[in-house]
Motif scaffolding. Structure first.
Motif, PDB file in Angstrom:
ATOM      1  N   LYS A 124       0.814  -1.302  -0.153  1.00 11.35           N
ATOM      2  CA  LYS A 124       0.101  -0.070   0.172  1.00 11.35           C
ATOM      3  C   LYS A 124       0.988   1.157  -0.028  1.00 11.35           C
ATOM      4  CE  LYS A 124      -3.962   1.823   2.288  1.00 11.35           C
ATOM      5  NZ  LYS A 124      -4.261   2.483   3.664  1.00 11.35           N
ATOM      6  N   LYS A 125       0.448   2.089  -0.836  1.00  7.89           N
ATOM      7  CA  LYS A 125       1.074   3.494  -0.852  1.00  7.89           C
ATOM      8  C   LYS A 125       0.967   4.333   0.476  1.00  7.89           C
ATOM      9  CE  LYS A 125       3.376   6.597  -3.903  1.00  7.89           C
ATOM     10  NZ  LYS A 125       4.231   6.598  -4.986  1.00  7.89           N
ATOM     11  N   GLU A 126       1.913   4.708   0.962  1.00  6.34           N
ATOM     12  CA  GLU A 126       1.954   5.367   2.071  1.00  6.34           C
ATOM     13  C   GLU A 126       2.758   6.562   1.748  1.00  6.34           C
ATOM     14  OE1 GLU A 126       0.160   4.768   4.651  1.00  6.34           O
ATOM     15  OE2 GLU A 126       0.121   2.658   4.421  1.00  6.34           O
ATOM     16  N   PHE A 127       1.864   8.005   1.704  1.00  4.08           N
ATOM     17  CA  PHE A 127       2.716   9.060   1.593  1.00  4.08           C
ATOM     18  C   PHE A 127       2.904   9.696   2.797  1.00  4.08           C
ATOM     19  CE2 PHE A 127      -0.149   9.010  -2.244  1.00  4.08           C
ATOM     20  CZ  PHE A 127       1.005   9.162  -3.295  1.00  4.08           C
ATOM     21  N   PRO A 128       4.017  10.580   2.731  1.00  5.88           N
ATOM     22  CA  PRO A 128       4.286  11.101   4.260  1.00  5.88           C
ATOM     23  C   PRO A 128       3.251  12.059   4.548  1.00  5.88           C
ATOM     24  CG  PRO A 128       5.756  12.034   2.446  1.00  5.88           C
ATOM     25  CD  PRO A 128       4.825  10.953   1.848  1.00  5.88           C
ATOM     26  N   PRO A 129       3.058  12.026   5.975  1.00  4.46           N
ATOM     27  CA  PRO A 129       2.145  13.202   6.542  1.00  4.46           C
ATOM     28  C   PRO A 129       2.243  14.635   5.810  1.00  4.46           C
ATOM     29  CG  PRO A 129       3.628  12.459   8.139  1.00  4.46           C
ATOM     30  CD  PRO A 129       3.980  11.614   7.037  1.00  4.46           C
ATOM     31  N   GLU A 130       1.388  15.278   5.407  1.00  2.00           N
ATOM     32  CA  GLU A 130       1.314  16.605   4.628  1.00  2.00           C
ATOM     33  C   GLU A 130       1.636  17.671   5.607  1.00  2.00           C
ATOM     34  OE1 GLU A 130      -2.078  17.118   2.024  1.00  2.00           O
ATOM     35  OE2 GLU A 130      -1.227  15.605   0.621  1.00  2.00           O
ATOM     36  N   ARG A 131       2.599  18.441   5.347  1.00  2.00           N
ATOM     37  CA  ARG A 131       2.973  19.456   6.257  1.00  2.00           C
ATOM     38  C   ARG A 131       1.749  20.724   6.243  1.00  2.00           C
ATOM     39  NH1 ARG A 131       7.527  21.931   3.031  1.00  2.00           N
ATOM     40  NH2 ARG A 131       6.346  23.861   3.088  1.00  2.00           N
ATOM     41  N   ASN A 132       1.440  21.047   7.130  1.00  2.00           N
ATOM     42  CA  ASN A 132       0.495  22.049   7.336  1.00  2.00           C
ATOM     43  C   ASN A 132       1.128  23.465   6.972  1.00  2.00           C
ATOM     44  OD1 ASN A 132      -1.401  24.052   7.765  1.00  2.00           O
ATOM     45  ND2 ASN A 132      -2.017  23.214   9.831  1.00  2.00           N
ATOM     46  N   VAL A 133       0.463  23.958   5.702  1.00  2.00           N
ATOM     47  CA  VAL A 133       1.203  25.203   5.056  1.00  2.00           C
ATOM     48  C   VAL A 133       0.507  26.386   5.459  1.00  2.00           C
ATOM     49  CG1 VAL A 133       2.434  23.872   3.489  1.00  2.00           C
ATOM     50  CG2 VAL A 133       0.375  24.838   2.833  1.00  2.00           C
ATOM     51  N   TYR A 134      -0.952  26.386   6.117  1.00  2.00           N
ATOM     52  CA  TYR A 134      -1.642  27.311   6.259  1.00  2.00           C
ATOM     53  C   TYR A 134      -0.674  28.664   6.789  1.00  2.00           C
ATOM     54  CZ  TYR A 134      -6.037  25.464   5.111  1.00  2.00           C
ATOM     55  OH  TYR A 134      -7.069  24.757   4.448  1.00  2.00           O
TER      56      TYR A 134
ATOM     57  N   ARG B 179       2.896  15.339  -3.230  1.00  2.00           N
ATOM     58  CA  ARG B 179       2.474  14.488  -2.115  1.00  2.00           C
ATOM     59  C   ARG B 179       3.630  13.657  -1.673  1.00  2.00           C
ATOM     60  NH1 ARG B 179      -2.895  10.876  -2.891  1.00  2.00           N
ATOM     61  NH2 ARG B 179      -2.889  10.991  -0.587  1.00  2.00           N
ATOM     62  N   GLU B 180       4.566  13.139  -2.514  1.00  2.00           N
ATOM     63  CA  GLU B 180       5.650  12.422  -2.009  1.00  2.00           C
ATOM     64  C   GLU B 180       6.580  13.555  -1.236  1.00  2.00           C
ATOM     65  OE1 GLU B 180       7.029  10.567  -5.413  1.00  2.00           O
ATOM     66  OE2 GLU B 180       5.579   8.885  -5.362  1.00  2.00           O
TER      67      GLU B 180
ATOM     68  N   LYS C  65      11.527  19.551  -0.422  1.00  2.00           N
ATOM     69  CA  LYS C  65      11.753  19.371   1.049  1.00  2.00           C
ATOM     70  C   LYS C  65      12.755  20.313   1.270  1.00  2.00           C
ATOM     71  CE  LYS C  65      11.112  14.693   0.521  1.00  2.00           C
ATOM     72  NZ  LYS C  65      11.563  13.542   0.662  1.00  2.00           N
ATOM     73  N   ARG C  66      13.939  20.524   0.457  1.00  2.00           N
ATOM     74  CA  ARG C  66      15.027  21.340   0.876  1.00  2.00           C
ATOM     75  C   ARG C  66      14.830  22.756   1.272  1.00  2.00           C
ATOM     76  NH1 ARG C  66      18.707  20.969  -3.613  1.00  2.00           N
ATOM     77  NH2 ARG C  66      18.145  23.016  -4.246  1.00  2.00           N
ATOM     78  N   GLU C  67      13.944  23.063   0.106  1.00  4.03           N
ATOM     79  CA  GLU C  67      13.690  24.714   0.018  1.00  4.03           C
ATOM     80  C   GLU C  67      12.377  24.983   0.827  1.00  4.03           C
ATOM     81  OE1 GLU C  67      15.631  27.035  -1.482  1.00  4.03           O
ATOM     82  OE2 GLU C  67      16.831  25.573  -2.169  1.00  4.03           O
ATOM     83  N   ARG C  68      11.892  24.109   1.352  1.00  3.44           N
ATOM     84  CA  ARG C  68      10.467  24.282   2.327  1.00  3.44           C
ATOM     85  C   ARG C  68       9.582  24.840   1.151  1.00  3.44           C
ATOM     86  NH1 ARG C  68       9.806  22.367   7.348  1.00  3.44           N
ATOM     87  NH2 ARG C  68       8.225  23.832   7.556  1.00  3.44           N
ATOM     88  N   LEU C  69       9.544  24.402   0.012  1.00 10.21           N
ATOM     89  CA  LEU C  69       8.500  24.977  -0.743  1.00 10.21           C
ATOM     90  C   LEU C  69       7.106  24.730  -0.412  1.00 10.21           C
ATOM     91  CD1 LEU C  69       9.993  24.252  -4.404  1.00 10.21           C
ATOM     92  CD2 LEU C  69      10.285  26.351  -2.920  1.00 10.21           C
ATOM     93  N   ASN C  70       6.080  25.662  -0.319  1.00 10.34           N
ATOM     94  CA  ASN C  70       4.829  25.136  -0.161  1.00 10.34           C
ATOM     95  C   ASN C  70       3.814  25.532  -1.367  1.00 10.34           C
ATOM     96  OD1 ASN C  70       4.406  28.034   0.080  1.00 10.34           O
ATOM     97  ND2 ASN C  70       4.467  28.051   2.080  1.00 10.34           N
ATOM     98  N   ARG C  71       4.417  25.926  -2.427  1.00 14.58           N
ATOM     99  CA  ARG C  71       3.460  26.060  -3.818  1.00 14.58           C
ATOM    100  C   ARG C  71       4.620  25.609  -4.786  1.00 14.58           C
ATOM    101  NH1 ARG C  71       0.692  27.317  -0.069  1.00 14.58           N
ATOM    102  NH2 ARG C  71      -1.079  28.778  -0.117  1.00 14.58           N
ATOM    103  N   VAL C  72       4.005  25.094  -5.812  1.00 10.98           N
ATOM    104  CA  VAL C  72       4.959  24.640  -6.958  1.00 10.98           C
ATOM    105  C   VAL C  72       4.321  25.249  -8.422  1.00 10.98           C
ATOM    106  CG1 VAL C  72       6.302  22.834  -8.262  1.00 10.98           C
ATOM    107  CG2 VAL C  72       6.189  22.705  -5.873  1.00 10.98           C
ATOM    108  N   VAL C  73       5.057  25.524  -9.157  1.00  8.89           N
ATOM    109  CA  VAL C  73       4.716  25.646 -10.758  1.00  8.89           C
ATOM    110  C   VAL C  73       5.506  25.310 -11.543  1.00  8.89           C
ATOM    111  CG1 VAL C  73       4.349  27.632 -12.308  1.00  8.89           C
ATOM    112  CG2 VAL C  73       3.361  28.126 -10.290  1.00  8.89           C
ATOM    113  N   VAL C  74       5.013  24.229 -12.548  1.00 13.56           N
ATOM    114  CA  VAL C  74       5.699  23.940 -13.425  1.00 13.56           C
ATOM    115  C   VAL C  74       5.428  24.208 -14.925  1.00 13.56           C
ATOM    116  CG1 VAL C  74       6.325  21.708 -14.917  1.00 13.56           C
ATOM    117  CG2 VAL C  74       6.059  21.300 -12.594  1.00 13.56           C
TER     118      VAL C  74
END
Lengths: 1010, 347, 149
Positions: free
Chosen positions: A441-451, A536-537, A510-519
């Motif tokens: 079963k796929k387990e994603f790490p718990p999501e960081r609360n970014v609020y 998610r990963e 993770k390294r940059e502690r990004l909380n939004r991503v644009v591709v």
């Protein structure tokens, strides 16, 4: 059988193997995917574009490969081969040899330093030797897994230890391991699926082509690489001899196909006509000077698939020349040019000079595959393809071992994908008891609360090889992105979708502690899910993501305005950043699944789907509008391979009727459908309500009856004029009168391939020829004339055509300008037709005239498609979600299609498609819940007036006025996130999560800031 | 002999008094005289004796439907947002309704703003209400100290003048072009129904603007709204503008700036009118209350014309037909869809 | 299919495209390499039914020289009927804007299916040309400092 194993072995990592693996892994089985090369992707990854949609092959394939590469329940075994198989269905033991990569995949970051330093250059087999690669190499830029491998035959160190070893010295991660040894694995699996693919025919032995001697004669596969942006000339079309752009190209069809004498391949390779047209069209687009002349030399133009005939017609309009002629010699001419000598249909010999000749080579089975089949005891047919039968199209002679794709007959991608799902379906039937027993079963790490966090946006700008970078200045865009408010990180990638970049992206988040991503890359329609999973990963909610479409909607459409395209790319990035700033984390909603299927239509397709699902343990409601089972197939005499249809049908009907899990509703149609994937509710015309989790639409089609108009040919007027199916009726009844006939005439393409019905019905040529042979059987002295436009006996059906000619059946070609003419003399039929070879009119006096009229869609399909919210083609067939890679899915989740309602097809393909639909349906039914829409409407009660506009415009009845509060309330399970309510609301009281007015306004306003 | 309005006033008082007295209604919504001549103000009679203060004349320009939801609400027991609705029948309210007001009530009933079971609608066929601005114009803008009216004329007096004016000449534009002066729903009727009126050029004012060139239309629009002080009287007088937070007051998102910048003003008027599309019954309240004399009815009238033309719909004529923006037909006109390029445009 | 010789001015046009048909059509224009002027800025929305008059006016207010709204053809809406409600909203808005003097061609509506890549390129071309003929939008653009007329 004892308890079966819950895992499956798939051999072959091409599109078919990958599809089978994904289907199984998504419905509760653990899959070992064995691939002999260093990366999966198979032949499809080598193609430039795919017909008939001209989709970029790598672009549509890549997400699937990455999905397979990342799938928790797929064990990817590259550089591996199957040694032997023992055991029995349900419990096989497979010995697999895994050859060393000499590069530790856990350490390799695919930086490419090793290949830069490697001194050894060898021809690159991915480019069919047209380009070079190093001894340490990546199979192709988007390879999955994206890990370098050392070619032991080429490597200097491995051959002379102590000599080179540069790669080991420069590798920044110490991934090189020269001491790696082959490993032998023993896998316990329940079933085996063979997706062994094909090998392009090698025309070296065909002297007349000049291949191997003349530089500018290339095979079609080589030409794909010449066209491909990742190929040896970076997508700038160049001919091998002088790297100049050719101005005149010829394609020679049927090289290594339909040729018993020189190539020993009697079959038709089925795909070459279409790929040649595609290559001609694409080459014209590539040509920078814009004056490329393309000619295709062919015997019969075989554009028998969905959308193919229209593609052919469009190619003609675009100025591609089609010559019905077989070229007998390719001769060298001046300036490395080539002279073709050919004979036209009138027998005149021509000579014409070309700058490049492409050989449309056929498909054949690789000798290595033949050897493997021999070892596994898998039976091959006369053409060395794996033997199957029409009623079990994906079963081999060995029980528990299934087959799919081009290894059992040359076929195109959608057909291979369909069979892959069908093979997965058969595997599931056998192993249904072991579902979910071996999966992880796929387990994603718990999501960081970014609020509470201030926005930290990361922007990834893709070059897409040169697809974007050749027009848009991606470096400038990347630098610009760094200046935007909220952006803390930006980088440019060659292929953002490659596994390596994706992994890197997760690290950067993770390294940059990004909380939004644009591709900023291609279209979110294909790539959004991939990037979202990466978020998610990396431990953030996947909805904190936006894409800027700088390829499909920028670099590709503004090729001549690089500066403005760059400006636009900046605007698009700025818009995406403005939008992403407003994104909030959304919940991952789920919908419970009603574990029951509704199958509409009880023809062969519907019955096969229903039976397969029932055999897997899922209850099925089978609805048929007529009062008996069987559908169209009731009228068929036999398959083209000679198996009687009615016996099969009888057995199938009996199994359906006796199956405890199948409830049959005869004389019923679908009246009303509500709900969505996982929980549909359907009302039948007999008043019954069915609750079901999935639906399979298999409502069939009709045969075209030319009652009036120019295709009438005395049909309905003279008693001796029949359609194919009407003649079949007489065969079924064993009509003695047929043996007494002296002459029969068949007219092909009656009412097909004309503006009113601009498609080829695929089945009629084969059907007509088989009937002609049956008539010959009944009376060997009967004269039989086939009046045709192109004979389209694709694949192994070509053998029938050969047999027909051998038996003296006469084929006369006509075209739309010279239609055969029918008249009556004293009640006798007279057919006049112009023989184009001898140029004379021929009068025939047949006892019977058979009209090979095509298949037409049913008129009531439109209503059904609306009920299930499915799309239709212009011709009125149902339209799948994607012509290439989702051939049995609808765009609507949980609804699938099979059989003639999709497109005309013979029974073996119908059965395969029906099994495929069952496999796709089982992906839903095997789960307790499926993911539901997260982007749903949300009411702000403070602003809501309860006026009810939202409730009225919602097509899903997802909004209602709460009786207590008097305010609107949304049922998020029903909401599809269309936003009709939002636009209807005057009070701005209802919004769409992450698509609210404020966000869209921010996006619009950002567009204007540049 | 009493005038029509005097008779109506008498009947209103009688009916209101008896409805209040019998307890059928808890309140009766009508008009009473304002402090200035020609100014009427809405009035709620809560006791039978209050009924004597009710009055009816040609100056009842404000749409009473505007006050109805709040009045009804005032009789409900207080409750928190998610409490169940109070049990048992709630007190009713009586209300006067001419054609356009009653149609407006129909729309509000369709939009769940008014509970039909809680209103006693007292229908009055409208003879048209007077436009005070037209009247003032007739007397050259001089101050009016009293107005006497009989059935067809008004006698206007002021400092040093007395003029008799033909009533119809100063009736509001919306009333002059009204085709449905009769109430469409009512429980009690006062006076007689006048029947549908045939007005061949009911959209004349709109047609005239449509005949202008695009630049002339823009100038007209700019000019029309140039004096707007953004007081929102038009919005407040409109019974259909019942949003708790109007788009002009919203700050997330901010659709319209709050300044009197001409773009902000234009957007306010465009959106205000657009929000009334397919709902407005042309009661004219907005225009009647505008202190600057802006003819914003022209905007809603244009939309009314198009809704009728495109969807064959007039708001408020019955409770069943859905409002035009919350329904559709497969064959709705779509000439405006590109590829059907309009004639004459591409000159 | 290129124009722009008559002026160097490139308008900015906001295109609201529904995800299922028109956005896919715009993608197909790319896949098929149909070229069109770089004036269009696409805003992806789930459905044309998501687009309100407010959003269209907001685009004009923000300075867009033109607006294009495109959805699935009637009958093809992925959400069954979103485009049909939208059609009514747009019909009234389009007529109203013209009534108050906003030039026809500033705000454009069309239907483009997922298979109409060429059609998308043509529409983009045509809308750009229309807007170019009209020149920069001024009427509903809010300026930071209003210049005296």
């Amino acid at each position: 059988m004892s308890t079966p194993k819950g895992s499956v072995l798939v051999v072959g990592g091409g599109i078919a193997g990958v599809q089978a693996a994904l289907d199984l892994a998504d419905s509760g089985f653990y899959v070992h995917l064995v691939e002999k090369s260093s990366a999966i992707g198979g032949s499809m990854s080598q193609l430039d574009k795919t017909f008939p949609t001209n989709d970029c092959s790598a672009c549509i394939l890549s997400p699937k490969l990455v999905e397979a590469g990342r799938h928790l329940n797929i064990n990817l075994l590259t550089l591996s081969e199957v040694l032997d198989v023992s055991g029995e269905p349900g419990n096989f033991t497979v010995r697999v040899k895994q050859n060393p990569r000499y590069v530790d995949p856990n350490k390799c970051i695919a930086c490419g330093t090793c290949a830069q330093k490697c001194p050894k250059k060898v021809p690159n087999e991915f480019d069919l030797g047209l380009g070079k690669r190093k001894a340490i190499y990546l199979r192709y830029p988007q390879a999955v897994p994206l890990k370098y491998a050392i070619d032991p035959k080429a490597c200097i160190y491995l051959n002379k230890p102590g000599r080179c070893g540069f790669c080991q010295k420069v590798c920044p991660t110490g991934a090189i391991n020269f001491d790696e040894k082959p490993k032998e694995l023993s896998l316990e699996v329940g079933t085996i699926i063979l997706a062994l693919g094909f090998k392009p025919f090698d025309p070296t032995s065909l002297d007349f082509t000049g291949y191997g001697k003349l530089n500018n004669v290339v095979t079609s596969m080589e030409f794909e690489r010449l066209l491909s942006p990742s190929g040896p000339c970076m997508g700038h079309l160049e001919r091998p001899s002088d790297k100049k752009e050719p101005k005149k190209i010829a394609w020679l069809q049927c090289i290594g196909s339909r040729d018993i004498n020189r190539a020993c391949h009697g079959y038709c390779s089925s795909v070459c006509c279409m790929y040649a047209i595609k290559q001609a069209v694409i080459a014209k687009e590539h040509a920078q000077s814009g004056d490329l002349a393309s000619s295709i030399f062919y015997m019969d133009m075989r554009t028998h698939g969905k959308g193919f005939e229209a593609y052919y017609e469009r190619a003609k309009e675009q100025g591609i020349e089609f010559h019905r002629a077989r070229v007998h010699t390719v001769l060298p001419a001046e300036n490395d040019n080539l002279t073709l000598r050919y004979t036209d249909t009138k027998g005149n010999v021509h000579e014409e000079e070309f700058e490049l000749v492409v050989l449309s080579v056929g498909l054949e089975t690789d000798p290595g595959v033949m050897k493997l089949c021999h070892e596994l005891g898998i039976q091959l047919d006369q053409d060395n393809f794996i033997s199957t039968t029409p009623f079990a199209p994906v079963a081999t002679n060995r029980q528990g071992i299934y087959v799919c794709g081009a290894v059992c007959e040359p076929k195109d991608i959608p057909q291979s994908v369909m069979e892959a799902s069908a093979a997965a379906c058969k595997a599931q039937e056998l192993l249904s008891k072991a579902r979910w027993t071996e999966t992880k079963k796929k387990e994603f790490p718990p999501e960081r609360n970014v609020y509470a966090e201030p926005p930290r946006v990361g922007v990834f700008v893709c070059s897409c090889g040169i697809n974007i970078a050749s027009v848009v200045d991606v470096k400038e865009v990347t630098e610009y992105a760094k200046t935007l408010p909220g952006v803390v990180f930006a980088q440019n990638n060659l292929f953002t979708c490659s596994q390596d970049t994706i992994n890197q992206m997760a690290e950067i988040i993770k390294r940059e502690r990004l909380n939004r991503v644009v591709v900023a890359s291609c279209t979110p329609r294909t790539h959004e899910p991939l990037f979202q999973e990466t978020l998610r990963e990396a431990g953030i909610n996947k909805f904190l993501f936006e894409m800027a479409n700088i390829r499909d909607q920028d670099s590709w459409v503004h090729q001549n305005w690089p500066e403005k395209a760059t400006e636009k790319a900046k605007d698009l990035v700025r818009m995406a950043v403005a939008k992403v700033l407003g994104d909030e984390p959304l919940p991952y909603n789920q919908l419970p699944v009603t574990k029951k299927a509704l199958v509409i239509g009880a023809g062969v397709a519907g019955m096969v789907s229903a039976l397969s699902l029932a055999d897997q343990g899922f209850p099925v409601c089978l609805v048929e509008r007529k009062d008996r089972l069987g559908g169209h197939a009731r009228k068929f005499f036999r398959t083209w391979q000679g198996q009687p249809m009615q016996e099969y049908l009888e057995e199938l009907t009996k199994r359906i009727e006796d199956h405890p899990l199948v409830e049959i509703e005869l004389g019923a149609t679908v009246e009303e459908v509500s709900g969505s994937v996982g929980q549909f509710k359907t009302r039948l015309s007999n008043g019954k309500d069915v609750e079901h989790g999935v639906a399979i639409v298999a409502v069939g089609a009709e045969s075209y009856k030319p009652r009036t108009g120019k295709w009438n040919y005395l049909y309905g007027k003279n008693p001796n004029v029949f359609t194919l199916l009407e003649l079949d009726q007489r065969f079924i009844k064993a009509d003695k009168a047929l043996s007494g006939l002296n002459q029969a005439v068949f007219i092909h393409c009656v009412g097909s391939r004309v503006p009113e019905r601009p498609y080829c019905s695929r089945v009629c040529c084969t059907h007509a020829i088989d009937q002609a042979l049956k008539l010959k059987e009944l009376n060997p002295d009967m004269d039989i004339f086939m009046l045709y436009r192109d004979i389209r006996t694709y694949g192994k059906r070509e053998h029938l055509y050969q047999e027909a000619r051998e038996k003296g059946i006469i084929f006369i070609r006509y075209d739309l300008e010279h239609l055969p003419v029918a008249s009556e003399e004293d009640g006798n039929i007279v057919i006049e037709v112009e023989d184009q070879i001898i140029g004379e009119r021929i009068r025939l006096h047949p006892d019977i005239l058979v009209l090979a009229s095509g298949v037409r869609p049913r008129d009531d399909v439109g209503e059904l498609s609306k009920l299930f919210k499915c799309a239709m083609t212009q011709e009125g067939f149902l339209l799948e979600a994607h012509m290439k890679l989702r051939p049995v899915d609808f765009a609507t989740d949980g609804v699938y299609l099979a059989g003639l309602c999709h497109y005309p097809k013979p029974v073996e393909e119908t059965i395969a498609q029906a099994q495929a639909a069952a496999s796709r349906a089982a992906m839903i039914l095997s789960k307790d819940a499926v993911p539901a829409e997260s982007i749903t409407a949300q009411v702000n009660p403070m602003k809501c007036t309860g006026c009810g506009v939202c409730t009225r415009v919602c097509a899903y009845h997802a909004v209602a006025i709460d009786q207590n509060s008097g305010k609107a309330a949304v049922d998020t399970g029903l909401c599809k996130g269309c936003g009709a309510c939002v636009a209807g609301c005057r009070s701005d009281a209802i919004t769409l999560r992450n698509l609210g007015n404020e966000q869209l306004m921010a996006e619009v306003e950002a567009a204007m800031e540049g | 002999m009493p005038s029509i309005n005097e008779k109506i006033t008498e009947e209103i008082r009688k009916l209101a008094s008896s409805l209040l007295d019998s307890g059928t209604v808890a309140a009766f919504l009508g008009f009473t005289k304002g402090t200035l001549p020609g100014r009427m103000q809405p009035f709620v009679a809560r006791k039978p004796e209050d009924a004597q203060k009710l009055h009816w004349n040609s100056f009842c320009v404000v749409n009473l439907a505007n006050y109805l939801p709040a009045l009804l609400k005032s009789f409900e027991p207080p409750r928190r947002p998610n409490d169940p609705p109070p049990e048992g029948p709630l007190p009713k309210v009586g209300v006067l309704a001419t054609g356009c007001w009653s149609r407006n009530m129909v729309v509000q009933i369709q939009e769940n703003q008014i509970d039909r079971d809680r209103v006693v609608i007292v229908g009055i066929s409208s003879r048209g209400m007077v436009d005070r601005k037209k009247l003032l114009e007739k007397v050259g803008g001089r101050e009016i100290t009293s107005i006497d009216e009989d059935d067809h004329s008004l006698t206007v007096t002021g400092q040093g003048f007395e003029e008799k004016i033909n009533r119809w000449d100063v009736v509001r534009d919306n009333c002059q072009t009204c085709v449905h002066p009769d109430p469409v729903i009512y429980d009690e009727l006062i006076g007689e129904l006048g029947g549908e009126r045939k007005i061949p050029d009911r959209f004349r004012q709109v047609d005239e603007i449509e005949a202008l060139s695009i630049d002339e239309r823009w100038s007209w629009f700019q000019n029309e709204i140039s004096s707007c002080i953004r007081c929102y009287a038009c919005r407040n007088a409109c019974p259909l503008c019942y949003c708790p937070t109007c788009f002009v007051d919203d700050s997330r998102p901010q659709w319209v700036g709050k300044s009197i910048d001409k773009v902000d003003t234009a957007l306010f008027h465009i959106l205000r009118a657009y929000h009334c599309a397919g709902r407005c019954t042309d009661c004219g309240s907005c225009e009647s209350v505008c202190p600057m004399g802006i003819r914003m009815r022209l905007f809603t009238k244009k939309l009314q014309k198009d809704v009728l033309e495109l969807y064959d719909f007039e708001p408020g004529l019955d409770l069943e037909t859905p409002l035009p923006l919350s329904t559709y037909r497969m064959d709705d006109p779509q000439d405006f869809i590109l590829t059907h390029i309009k004639k004459g445009e591409e000159k | 299919m290129e124009t722009g010789k008559n002026s160097d001015w490139e308008p900015k046009i906001i295109a609201f495209l529904c995800n299922w048909c028109s956005y896919a059509g715009a993608d197909l224009a790319g896949v098929s390499r149909y070229q069109y002027p770089p004036s269009i800025r696409i805003v992806r929305v789930p459905c044309s039914g998501r687009i309100s008059a407010n959003l269209i006016l907001d685009a004009l207010r923000s300075g867009a020289d033109g607006v294009l709204v495109s959805g699935c053809h009637p009958g093809d809406c992925h959400y069954i009927s979103g485009n049909l409600y939208a059609r009514r909203r747009f019909a009234l808005l389009e007529r109203f804007l013209e009534f108050i003097g906003i030039e026809p061609g500033r705000v454009n509506f069309t239907w483009i299916s997922a298979s109409e890549g060429e059609q998308f390129a043509k529409v983009a071309q045509e809308v750009t040309e229309r807007v170019k003929r009209l020149g920069p939008a001024r009427k509903l653009v809010k300026e930071i400092e209003s210049c005296p007329a």
